[in-house]
Design an enzyme around this catalytic site. Structure first.
Site, PDB file in Angstrom:
ATOM      1  N   GLY B   9       4.835  -1.152  -5.502  1.00 33.90           N
ATOM      2  CA  GLY B   9       4.512  -0.570  -4.216  1.00 33.90           C
ATOM      3  C   GLY B   9       4.239  -0.656  -2.740  1.00 33.90           C
ATOM      4  O   GLY B   9       4.006  -1.976  -3.081  1.00 33.90           O
ATOM      5  N   ALA B  10       3.985   0.788  -1.756  1.00 31.40           N
ATOM      6  CA  ALA B  10       3.126  -0.439  -0.675  1.00 31.40           C
ATOM      7  C   ALA B  10       2.044  -0.609  -1.466  1.00 31.40           C
ATOM      8  O   ALA B  10       1.889  -2.351  -0.789  1.00 31.40           O
ATOM      9  CB  ALA B  10       3.428   0.499   0.296  1.00 31.40           C
ATOM     10  N   GLU B  11       1.030  -0.794  -2.067  1.00 22.95           N
ATOM     11  CA  GLU B  11      -0.028  -1.082  -2.055  1.00 22.95           C
ATOM     12  C   GLU B  11      -0.259  -1.130  -3.549  1.00 22.95           C
ATOM     13  O   GLU B  11      -1.560  -1.538  -4.066  1.00 22.95           O
ATOM     14  CB  GLU B  11      -0.767   0.689  -1.252  1.00 22.95           C
ATOM     15  CG  GLU B  11      -0.920   1.464  -1.672  1.00 22.95           C
ATOM     16  CD  GLU B  11      -1.717   2.088  -1.439  1.00 22.95           C
ATOM     17  OE1 GLU B  11      -3.196   2.040  -1.147  1.00 22.95           O
ATOM     18  OE2 GLU B  11      -2.350   3.911  -2.160  1.00 22.95           O
ATOM     19  N   ILE B  14       3.118  -1.227 -10.689  1.00 21.33           N
ATOM     20  CA  ILE B  14       2.660  -0.479 -11.226  1.00 21.33           C
ATOM     21  C   ILE B  14       2.943  -0.743 -13.225  1.00 21.33           C
ATOM     22  O   ILE B  14       4.407  -1.695 -13.030  1.00 21.33           O
ATOM     23  CB  ILE B  14       3.751   0.835 -11.140  1.00 21.33           C
ATOM     24  CG1 ILE B  14       2.916   1.543 -10.011  1.00 21.33           C
ATOM     25  CG2 ILE B  14       3.408   1.938 -12.062  1.00 21.33           C
ATOM     26  CD1 ILE B  14       3.016   3.085  -9.975  1.00 21.33           C
ATOM     27  N   ASP B 123       0.415  12.250   1.818  1.00 24.22           N
ATOM     28  CA  ASP B 123       2.244  11.363   1.866  1.00 24.22           C
ATOM     29  C   ASP B 123       3.159  11.969   1.360  1.00 24.22           C
ATOM     30  O   ASP B 123       3.637  10.988   0.481  1.00 24.22           O
ATOM     31  CB  ASP B 123       1.881   9.876   1.265  1.00 24.22           C
ATOM     32  CG  ASP B 123       2.355   8.830   1.689  1.00 24.22           C
ATOM     33  OD1 ASP B 123       3.440   9.033   1.933  1.00 24.22           O
ATOM     34  OD2 ASP B 123       3.229   7.685   0.393  1.00 24.22           O
TER      35      ASP B 123
END
Lengths: 330, 209
Positions: B9-11, B14, B123
């Site tokens: 993901g962006a941050e 997983i 978000d």
């Protein structure tokens, strides 16, 4: 047979004229930035600057390109978005030339032009673009025939934030370069509000807090360091969100604030993490100038996207995603 | 035990693991070397705690969210339920218009429930909505969620949802937004109006006028 377009840019503080050929050669690119002795940009003063210096700048662009007005095939101008008085002055110059030379007139979106000249230089085909300047902070990508704004500022632009802080600290417009020099000497980080909302961000809270740090006597270089790290960190995050979301493999940095080396370093890191190519547009093509308008004018002309003088009113609030991008595929 | 990352993901990164006979997700927020260390550490810490807390807060408000099993603060990792299903983002292209409308109405209702409890998601994109096999809708990714939300914060939340429709589902953005706002009003009643007005105002800000 190559055609030549004269692009005229004047949406805000700068007036520029550039000549570009349909082969993508930048033949000339001349501009002048209005920089008042003190204070910020007043739209009327800036438009006066454009009408005073415009003809001379255009003349120089023609001369430097080694052509005459007879060699110019198209006139493109920045139709928006921007400051109303500046846009109107620029449009008047463009219309006059198009009528006098009897050549087609093309209305160009300023933000789209930044992306297209960046793609010309980098040879990127489909980037996520981070466009940062005095008036804009946008993360843009192409999807479904439009350049869509995936993220942007909810209040003030990054350049505006830097300039406003700089003015408080006694710096001249534009303050970004000076802040970058100060920040290099800064060592101590002071926490500032970090405000990311989805793919949008907000700078007004950190501006207020940075001004307060300065007024409390925190060394200027430490405040500048903290401002840069916080503001650029937020920008990195929304850029990263846009890349993760769109899965695009190119990251393009453009606009006046693209000159900042620390911002460049951070975004290069973002691109690397996502296996994306990175390019920072050269300062002479990243700021507001005529070549980007000329090049985008050529792209539009090639798909028949020209306008009549009678219908060429300026569009101060023209959104990036309001224009059908006819020259790019699906 | 931990194999290849399941998604980047962006941050976060997983991983999918099996524990106690069930599949769990490990959501880890790795270091970002290009950020100032002090900022990065603070973000990883606060987002991890926040996500853990807000998943629970949201569930208390009636929104299905994955349960948290444990948190490792030293590696900024949360272990939570794996929700088997399809993201709304992918469903949008596959389901008939009537079904999509119903899904968006339900999304609007869930966002409305959050806002009624003065919580914003932070978000609310279609990537953060999962529909499971029995058709139940779940909200995930609460790292940007906030409590004590004001009208302004709720307006921003709706603006972000609208933005997600606009950038990712442009050809049916209006239908999706209309349906989501219908569901939102069903939950919030008259209180929805001032927030929807704020959403429109927010869009006009930050521009070069």
């Amino acid at each position: 047979m190559s055609i030549v377009c004269l692009g005229i840019e004047g949406t805000a503080h700068s007036f520029g004229a550039g000549l570009v050929s349909s082969k993508g050669e930048v033949l000339s690119n001349v501009w002048d930035m209005f920089s008042p002795e003190e204070g910020g940009i007043h739209p009327r003063e800036a438009s006066r600057h454009h009408s005073d210096l415009g003809p001379k700048i255009i003349g120089e662009a023609i001369e430097k390109a080694g052509v005459t007005f007879e060699n110019v095939d198209l006139i493109a101008f920045s139709r928006g978005p921007g400051l109303g008085p500046c846009l109107r002055t620029t449009a008047t110059v463009a219309r006059t030339l198009a009528l006098k030379l009897s050549i087609p007139l093309i209305g160009v979106n300023h933000c789209v032009a930044h992306i297209e000249i960046g793609c010309l230089e980098s040879r990127f085909e489909d980037p996520v673009t981070v466009y940062v300047s005095g008036g804009n902070t946008q993360v843009i990508a192409y999807a479904g025939r439009r350049f869509r704004t995936f993220g942007e500022t909810l209040d003030i632009a990054i350049g505006n934030m830097l300039d406003t802080f700089g003015r408080e600290a006694g710096m001249r417009f534009p303050a970004g370069p000076r802040i970058e020099i100060e920040a290099k000497q800064g060592r101590n980080y002071h926490t500032l509000p970090y405000s990311v909302k989805g793919m949008d961000l907000s700078y007004s809270g950190m501006l207020t807090a940075a001004k307060r740090l300065h007024s409390e006597g925190i060394p200027l270089n430490d405040v500048c360091f903290s401002v840069q790290e916080t503001a650029f960190g937020m920008l990195a995050e929304i850029s990263e969100r846009a890349i993760a979301h769109t899965k695009k493999k190119e990251l393009l940095l453009t606009g006046g604030v693209a000159r900042n080396n620390r911002l460049t370093e951070i975004l290069r890191g973002v691109a690397k993490r996502h296996d994306a190519k990175f390019h920072r547009v050269t300062p002479s093509l990243a700021g507001d100038q005529g070549a980007m308008i000329a090049w985008t004018g050529i792209l539009q002309y090639q798909v028949g996207d020209v306008i009549e003088v009678a219908e060429s009113q300026v569009l101060p609030k023209w959104r990036t995603d309001d224009q059908d991008i006819l020259w790019r595929g699906e | 035990m931990i194999d290849e990352p399941w998604t980047l993901g962006a941050e976060s990164v997983i991983y999918k693991i099996e524990r106690w006979g069930q599949i769990l997700l490990l959501k880890q927020r790795p270091k970002k070397p290009y950020l100032l260390q002090a900022i990065d550490a603070q973000l990883r810490q606060s987002r991890t705690s926040r996500e853990c807390k807000m998943l629970n807060v949201a569930r208390g408000l009636g929104i299905p969210t994955p349960a948290v099993h444990w948190v490792d603060r030293s590696s900024f990792t949360i272990a939570m339920d794996y929700i088997e299903g399809t993201r709304l983002r992918e469903l949008v292209q596959d389901v008939p218009p009537k079904t999509l409308e119903k899904l968006c109405v339900r999304l609007g209702r869930l966002v409305g429930l959050l806002h009624m409890g003065d919580v914003v998601h932070g978000d609310p994109t279609t990537s953060n909505v999962i529909v499971d096999r029995i058709g139940k809708m779940w909200l995930i990714d609460f790292g940007l969620a906030e409590m004590n939300a004001t009208t302004e914060m709720k307006g921003v939340d709706l603006h972000l949802m609208k933005r997600a429709f606009e950038t990712t589902h442009w050809d049916i953005q209006n239908e999706m937004l209309d349906a989501a706002l219908t569901g939102y009003k069903q939950t919030l009643g008259e209180n929805a109006n001032s927030i929807i007005v704020r959403m429109e105002e927010i869009r006009e800000r930050g521009r070069y006028h």
